[in-house]
Enzyme design. Structure first.
Site, PDB file in Angstrom:
ATOM      1  N   PHE A   1      -7.624   2.773  11.831  1.00  0.00           N
ATOM      2  CA  PHE A   1      -7.580   3.837  10.831  1.00  0.00           C
ATOM      3  C   PHE A   1      -8.327   3.365   9.593  1.00  0.00           C
ATOM      4  O   PHE A   1      -8.317   2.173   9.258  1.00  0.00           O
ATOM      5  CB  PHE A   1      -6.138   4.185  10.465  1.00  0.00           C
ATOM      6  CG  PHE A   1      -5.542   5.256  11.335  1.00  0.00           C
ATOM      7  CD1 PHE A   1      -5.186   6.491  10.819  1.00  0.00           C
ATOM      8  CD2 PHE A   1      -5.342   5.038  12.694  1.00  0.00           C
ATOM      9  CE1 PHE A   1      -4.646   7.484  11.619  1.00  0.00           C
ATOM     10  CE2 PHE A   1      -4.802   6.013  13.506  1.00  0.00           C
ATOM     11  CZ  PHE A   1      -4.460   7.248  12.961  1.00  0.00           C
TER      12      PHE A   1
ATOM     13  N   PRO B   1      -4.368 -11.797   7.372  1.00  0.00           N
ATOM     14  CA  PRO B   1      -5.085 -11.715   8.656  1.00  0.00           C
ATOM     15  C   PRO B   1      -5.537 -10.289   8.922  1.00  0.00           C
ATOM     16  O   PRO B   1      -4.866  -9.324   8.550  1.00  0.00           O
ATOM     17  CB  PRO B   1      -4.028 -12.166   9.664  1.00  0.00           C
ATOM     18  CG  PRO B   1      -2.711 -11.959   8.988  1.00  0.00           C
ATOM     19  CD  PRO B   1      -2.962 -12.207   7.545  1.00  0.00           C
ATOM     20  N   ASP B   2      -6.692 -10.154   9.546  1.00  0.00           N
ATOM     21  CA  ASP B   2      -7.242  -8.848   9.897  1.00  0.00           C
ATOM     22  C   ASP B   2      -6.759  -8.506  11.307  1.00  0.00           C
ATOM     23  O   ASP B   2      -7.331  -8.954  12.308  1.00  0.00           O
ATOM     24  CB  ASP B   2      -8.768  -8.893   9.839  1.00  0.00           C
ATOM     25  CG  ASP B   2      -9.405  -7.511   9.928  1.00  0.00           C
ATOM     26  OD1 ASP B   2      -8.854  -6.666  10.661  1.00  0.00           O
ATOM     27  OD2 ASP B   2     -10.435  -7.285   9.267  1.00  0.00           O
ATOM     28  N   ILE B   3      -5.699  -7.730  11.377  1.00  0.00           N
ATOM     29  CA  ILE B   3      -5.058  -7.454  12.664  1.00  0.00           C
ATOM     30  C   ILE B   3      -5.973  -6.657  13.586  1.00  0.00           C
ATOM     31  O   ILE B   3      -6.121  -6.975  14.770  1.00  0.00           O
ATOM     32  CB  ILE B   3      -3.727  -6.713  12.441  1.00  0.00           C
ATOM     33  CG1 ILE B   3      -2.797  -7.570  11.585  1.00  0.00           C
ATOM     34  CG2 ILE B   3      -3.073  -6.384  13.780  1.00  0.00           C
ATOM     35  CD1 ILE B   3      -1.521  -6.863  11.147  1.00  0.00           C
ATOM     36  N   LEU B   4      -6.612  -5.623  13.040  1.00  0.00           N
ATOM     37  CA  LEU B   4      -7.501  -4.784  13.859  1.00  0.00           C
ATOM     38  C   LEU B   4      -8.648  -5.604  14.438  1.00  0.00           C
ATOM     39  O   LEU B   4      -8.944  -5.515  15.639  1.00  0.00           O
ATOM     40  CB  LEU B   4      -8.032  -3.629  13.010  1.00  0.00           C
ATOM     41  CG  LEU B   4      -9.061  -2.713  13.668  1.00  0.00           C
ATOM     42  CD1 LEU B   4      -8.504  -2.056  14.918  1.00  0.00           C
ATOM     43  CD2 LEU B   4      -9.538  -1.651  12.671  1.00  0.00           C
TER      44      LEU B   4
ATOM     45  N   LYS C   1     -16.985   0.340   9.185  1.00  0.00           N
ATOM     46  CA  LYS C   1     -15.769  -0.408   9.517  1.00  0.00           C
ATOM     47  C   LYS C   1     -15.621  -0.546  11.028  1.00  0.00           C
ATOM     48  O   LYS C   1     -15.252  -1.608  11.527  1.00  0.00           O
ATOM     49  CB  LYS C   1     -14.545   0.295   8.926  1.00  0.00           C
ATOM     50  CG  LYS C   1     -13.223  -0.413   9.225  1.00  0.00           C
ATOM     51  CD  LYS C   1     -12.048   0.263   8.531  1.00  0.00           C
ATOM     52  CE  LYS C   1     -10.750  -0.474   8.810  1.00  0.00           C
ATOM     53  NZ  LYS C   1      -9.596   0.127   8.083  1.00  0.00           N
TER      54      LYS C   1
ATOM     55  N   LYS D   1      12.678 -15.609  -9.220  1.00  0.00           N
ATOM     56  CA  LYS D   1      12.072 -14.527  -9.986  1.00  0.00           C
ATOM     57  C   LYS D   1      11.232 -15.072 -11.132  1.00  0.00           C
ATOM     58  O   LYS D   1      11.681 -15.931 -11.896  1.00  0.00           O
ATOM     59  CB  LYS D   1      13.160 -13.602 -10.534  1.00  0.00           C
ATOM     60  CG  LYS D   1      12.604 -12.426 -11.319  1.00  0.00           C
ATOM     61  CD  LYS D   1      13.712 -11.553 -11.871  1.00  0.00           C
ATOM     62  CE  LYS D   1      13.134 -10.423 -12.725  1.00  0.00           C
ATOM     63  NZ  LYS D   1      14.189  -9.585 -13.310  1.00  0.00           N
TER      64      LYS D   1
ATOM     65  N   ASP E   1      -4.402  -5.958   2.206  1.00  0.00           N
ATOM     66  CA  ASP E   1      -5.545  -6.852   2.447  1.00  0.00           C
ATOM     67  C   ASP E   1      -5.305  -8.257   1.915  1.00  0.00           C
ATOM     68  O   ASP E   1      -5.860  -9.224   2.437  1.00  0.00           O
ATOM     69  CB  ASP E   1      -6.805  -6.282   1.801  1.00  0.00           C
ATOM     70  CG  ASP E   1      -7.272  -5.000   2.481  1.00  0.00           C
ATOM     71  OD1 ASP E   1      -7.189  -4.930   3.712  1.00  0.00           O
ATOM     72  OD2 ASP E   1      -7.700  -4.074   1.766  1.00  0.00           O
TER      73      ASP E   1
ATOM     74  N   ASN F   1       0.842  -1.188   0.000  1.00  0.00           N
ATOM     75  CA  ASN F   1       0.000   0.000   0.000  1.00  0.00           C
ATOM     76  C   ASN F   1       0.882   1.245   0.000  1.00  0.00           C
ATOM     77  O   ASN F   1       2.047   1.202   0.422  1.00  0.00           O
ATOM     78  CB  ASN F   1      -0.895   0.027   1.246  1.00  0.00           C
ATOM     79  CG  ASN F   1      -2.010  -0.992   1.164  1.00  0.00           C
ATOM     80  OD1 ASN F   1      -2.349  -1.459   0.089  1.00  0.00           O
ATOM     81  ND2 ASN F   1      -2.573  -1.342   2.309  1.00  0.00           N
TER      82      ASN F   1
END
Length: 397
Positions: free
Chosen positions: A323, A303-306, A337, A286, A276, A208
């Site tokens: 965030f 994994p969704d850490i939050l 969210k 390569k 994500d 990101n």
């Protein structure tokens, strides 16, 4: 500054002990009184004479010194300081304290004290990563011991990795933060920052757009208000702040593991821009370009850490802040969210290209909580961080 502060400095037996001499000098420059304690092994690296000359104080070395016990017993010595600093904190010394052992002056002082303790670990990378050392580290953190470092870098033994003792200015900053009488003093705050890199092959990755500037500013603000900050960062462009415990990671899975290892905490601020998705099967070599053919990449969710931390049944931080970087319908998407993830607050911002916020020096956020949405004016990222830190301090009481 540290004027009038008394610091008990325990010097462990490691090559990094030579840095303790500069540490003494810098602490005294800031007005602190430094009382040194040398382990038997430490005396193989620095001499009591050099430590005494720099500190201007008597050097303590022996648990069973009758004169020392008559003048100031080890119990009193351990409680007369404002802060106990262990630098370097060796694997042996950390293991003794974590296991409740007290067979020399240093470990006895640490077991007998009710004074805050700050440790600066220093050891070989393989030793630092050993499961036993990691267990001891987790136990000490759970007991309330503060840490600075270790850093990643070249070792005296020729190896490279985590285990290098924090540089002296970093330790001084950690000491100042530990003694700060701010509204977050005594609170442990976890902050994540930066992007994550999800490898496709050894030379390509998914990421990101994030410089890590906002997360770094938040960690700096929390630390400046007296918090003990654990800073988990992906490969960010911005250098981490001094005076906080820094854990560097690459991928989302590594970040989750680091976050779980950093708990418990009073509050957790998830400012990282975590990817994500990741490639399901990373190529070990390569991927070559073939004329007329495009590679097929199969993805799977990271994994969704939050959400993982927000929904913990035991050990959940008292305040969990996420965030939401959005490009449209910012408040609606961020509100949804917050409910979906189960966190307490969401800091939402518009990162559309025309805003210049992603990677820029300013931010414009809306703080979303159960009470509703509070929109802040556009301001510098450090100003946003300072305002958020005050909000956190109010929430934690």
């Amino acid at each position: 500054m540290l004027s009038g502060k008394s610091i008990l400095l325990i010097i462990g037996g490691g090559i990094a002990g030579y840095k303790s001499l500069d540490l003494i000098r810098r602490l005294r420059e800031r007005g602190a009184t430094v009382t040194p304690v040398l382990t038997r092994a430490a005396q193989q690296f620095v001499t009591p004479l050099s430590v005494a000359a720099l500190s201007g104080q008597k050097v303590y070395t022996d648990l069973f010194d009758l004169t020392d016990e008559a003048e100031m017993g080890h119990i009193q010595l351990s409680r007369s300081a404002d802060l106990i600093v262990v630098a370097p904190a060796t694997a042996d010394l950390m293991g003794k304290v974590a296991g409740g052992l007290a067979d020399d002056l240093a470990s006895t002082l640490l077991m007998a004290t009710d004074t805050p303790v700050l440790m600066a670990p220093a050891m070989n990378v393989r030793m630092y990563l050993h499961p036993a050392v990691q267990r001891n580290l987790a136990a000490l953190k759970s007991d309330g011991v503060r840490f600075t470092g270790p850093n990643e870098g070249d070792m005296a033994c020729g190896e490279y990795g985590p285990g290098r003792m924090s540089e002296v200015p970093e330790i001084v900053a950690a000491v100042e933060n530990a003694l700060a009488a701010g509204p977050l003093a005594g609170k442990r705050i976890l902050v994540t920052s930066g992007p994550t890199h999800e490898p496709i092959d050894p030379v390509r990755y998914i990421a990101n757009r994030s410089s890590g500037a906002q997360g770094t500013a938040i960690a700096r603000a929390m630390s400046g208000m007296g918090a003990d900050v654990v800073f988990v960062t992906g490969p960010a462009d911005v250098a981490p702040p001094e005076g906080v415990q820094v854990i560097k990671v690459q991928s989302a899975r590594e970040m989750l593991s680091a976050v779980q290892g950093a708990l418990p905490a009073d509050a957790a601020i998830f400012a990282a821009a975590v990817a994500d998705w990741r490639v399901k099967s990373e190529s070990g070599s390569k991927i070559k370009k073939v004329a007329g053919a495009l590679p097929t990449l199969e993805f799977e969710e990271n994994p969704d850490i939050l959400a993982t931390v927000s929904k913990l049944k035991t050990g959940r931080p008292g305040l969990v802040v996420g965030f939401a970087a959005e490009t449209d319908d910012v408040i609606d998407h961020a509100t949804a969210k917050r409910e979906r993830k189960g966190c307490d607050w969401i800091v939402a911002n518009d990162v559309s290209p025309e805003t210049g916020i992603m990677g820029g020096s300013e931010n414009a956020v809306t703080l979303i909580s159960a009470e509703g949405a509070e929109t802040w004016p556009r301001m510098g990222k450090q100003d946003v961080a300072n305002r958020l830190a005050h909000k956190v301090a109010e929430a934690l009481g």
